[in-house]
Every structure is written in structure tokens, then in C-alpha cells.
Write an enzyme that holds these catalytic residues in place. Sequence first.
Site, PDB file in Angstrom:
ATOM      1  N   LYS A  88      -2.298  -2.082   7.443  1.00 51.42           N
ATOM      2  CA  LYS A  88      -3.659  -1.654   7.769  1.00 51.42           C
ATOM      3  C   LYS A  88      -4.223  -2.489   8.912  1.00 51.42           C
ATOM      4  CE  LYS A  88      -7.972  -0.644   5.318  1.00 51.42           C
ATOM      5  NZ  LYS A  88      -8.661  -0.771   4.006  1.00 51.42           N
TER       6      LYS A  88
ATOM      7  N   TYR B  17      -9.333  -8.609  -6.528  1.00 51.83           N
ATOM      8  CA  TYR B  17      -8.211  -8.351  -7.426  1.00 51.83           C
ATOM      9  C   TYR B  17      -8.180  -9.300  -8.628  1.00 51.83           C
ATOM     10  CZ  TYR B  17      -6.416  -5.283  -3.809  1.00 51.83           C
ATOM     11  OH  TYR B  17      -6.282  -4.273  -2.904  1.00 51.83           O
TER      12      TYR B  17
ATOM     13  N   HIS C 174      -4.316  -9.248   3.515  1.00 53.52           N
ATOM     14  CA  HIS C 174      -5.770  -9.401   3.663  1.00 53.52           C
ATOM     15  C   HIS C 174      -6.076 -10.478   4.705  1.00 53.52           C
ATOM     16  CE1 HIS C 174      -6.306  -7.940  -0.765  1.00 53.52           C
ATOM     17  NE2 HIS C 174      -6.157  -6.937   0.079  1.00 53.52           N
TER      18      HIS C 174
ATOM     19  N   HIS D 247      -2.968   2.639  -5.709  1.00 51.13           N
ATOM     20  CA  HIS D 247      -3.648   1.353  -5.578  1.00 51.13           C
ATOM     21  C   HIS D 247      -3.752   0.619  -6.913  1.00 51.13           C
ATOM     22  CE1 HIS D 247      -5.988  -1.316  -3.002  1.00 51.13           C
ATOM     23  NE2 HIS D 247      -6.749  -1.561  -4.049  1.00 51.13           N
TER      24      HIS D 247
ATOM     25  N   ARG E   2      -0.880  -1.703  -7.107  1.00 56.37           N
ATOM     26  CA  ARG E   2      -1.088  -2.830  -6.179  1.00 56.37           C
ATOM     27  C   ARG E   2      -2.013  -3.849  -6.846  1.00 56.37           C
ATOM     28  NH1 ARG E   2      -1.482  -4.415  -0.583  1.00 56.37           N
ATOM     29  NH2 ARG E   2      -3.609  -4.760   0.120  1.00 56.37           N
TER      30      ARG E   2
ATOM     31  N   ARG F 164       0.860  -1.186   0.000  1.00 59.66           N
ATOM     32  CA  ARG F 164       0.000   0.000   0.000  1.00 59.66           C
ATOM     33  C   ARG F 164       0.897   1.237   0.000  1.00 59.66           C
ATOM     34  NH1 ARG F 164      -2.231  -3.491   3.961  1.00 59.66           N
ATOM     35  NH2 ARG F 164      -4.332  -4.250   3.437  1.00 59.66           N
TER      36      ARG F 164
END
Length: 306
Positions: A192, A288, A279, A253, A256, A170
Site C-alpha cells: 500500500k 491491532y 505500517h 483483513h 491479518r 493484505r
Amino acid sequence: MQEELLLKIIQNQQEIIDLLQSELKISNAASSNVESITIFPKSDKDIEGFKTHLINKGRSKNCIDTYVKGVELFFRQYATLNSENLSKYEQELKNKWKPKTVNLRICGMTAYMEYVGFKDYQFHRAKEQKRTFCDNAINKEQYEHLISWAKDNSQKVWLITKVIAGTGVRVSELVNLKTAMLEQGYADIIGKGNKQRRIYFPDRLIKDIKNYCGKTYIIENRFGGQMTSRGVSSLLIKAAPKAGVPKEVMHPHSFRHFFAKEFLKQNNDITLLGDLLGHSDISTTAIYTRLTSEEQAQQINEVVGW
């Protein structure tokens, strides 16, 4: 004479005590008739304390800015934090903004209510319509064109895109990566949600970028200091028209997402990809795998022959 003076002082003190007791009774009676009152365990609205709270929870700078802005917007319109005002605010958000913006504001206010200890209201998230395609991520042809242009015209844009597209980090994680980490080939980072994970620098990426990194940080500003997430985003947007790449795909992003799609072309292990991207839910990683509408049309044309 002295006794009379002393008696008068005692009488005055008793009058003051009676007055205070009377006011206290009135205050308690008024409080009992109020359905919802504002209680700030912290001093005043304590926006600065809320910022520190978010930092300690490992929130990114962009997240903190968004949450704080939402709380400030609420207090510009409403002086008091209570259920009635929060209900009005929620309705106004849903009438004025798209679901994604509404939910960002709601998340910010929910985090703030948790911080100040207010539990008398619960927001209801707006329903977001999920698209079955993704058109705001850069494709391979655009990426290769950008890399070719940036190598000769903007080495910083080249370095940013190479690192994100080669690691899947990120932007909030990118700006914290240090050049010394390339020596060991990986970096243990706090991402995150305050979750720790390990990201890897592929050998090919290290070979390509090692002579272009900053002294301390892989990505540095023009003064040799650490760049901000906003600075990275701004640099990419400004480069879009010069590089001949659509502006809508020139955001951190996007690269990514590019990393994830290219990874799955070579290795279909979505669980591993989820770990690399940080994740906790595999359904997030599945986003994705979505194709652009153009890619979907191309595959349909290749498949349908009847």
C-alpha cells in the site's frame, strides 16, 4: 476585372479576421467574470487515464475501484468540476453516508482533482468515531474451527487463511505471491502506498502449504490463473455458513488482524510488527492490539475482585 475580384477576396478575408477578433474579445470578457471554471488538462474527464495514474502510484485494485466509482458518481450528478458543485457533493455525502464511506469518496475525488490539476477546492474529512474494541476479527477458537473444517472441505479457503494468518499480508498482496518465493523463505513486495517491504514465510507455514500451492501463484483460481482480491473475499464469505463461522469475521483483513494479535502474544515488539505489516505509523499498528468486547469483559472479570 481581375483586380476587382482580388479586392473583393481581400475584403472578405478582412471581414472574417474582424469577426474572429470580436468573438475572442467576448470570450475573454466572459471568462474574466466567472469565479471558477472547469479546466481539464487531460482530455475530457479521462477516467481511464485516472485509473492508469492510480495503478502507477501502486494503489490496490480495491482502492482503484473505490476511487473511480466515487468520481463516476460525482459526474453522474454534476456535469462540471467546480467549487460550487464539489461543495454540494461534499454536503450530500455527509448527509447520506457514514463517515468511513464519506472519507473514501473524498479521498477518491481528491486524488482525481490532483490528477487533473484542479486546485480550487479542498474537502474536509468527516470525523470517524473510533471504537475502543474490535469485534470483526476472527478469534483463535473460530480460526482453529475454520482451519479444521476447511482442510477437508475447501482447501482453497484453508490455504488463503493459512497464508494471511501466517504472514499478515493484505489480500491485494496475497494474490501476487508466487509459489517460487517459498524456496527463499521471504518475498519483497510493493504494498500500500507504493512502499516496499519484506514479508517472511515461517518454516512451519512452508511445511504445511507447499504441496497445496498453485504452479505459479500460491493462490490460484479454478483455471490455474491468478485470483483477484474480490474473488478471495467472495470465497471466504460463501464459506462462512458452511464452516459455522460468523460472516462478519470472514474477510481477508480479519486474518491479518489475527496474525497481529497472535504475534503480540508471543513477541511484544510492536515496532517489528509494524514493519511486518507495512505500517509507516506505529499508531496504525496499535489498532491491532485492541481486544474484542467479549475479551475486554473477560479480562475485567478476571481483574476486578473488589
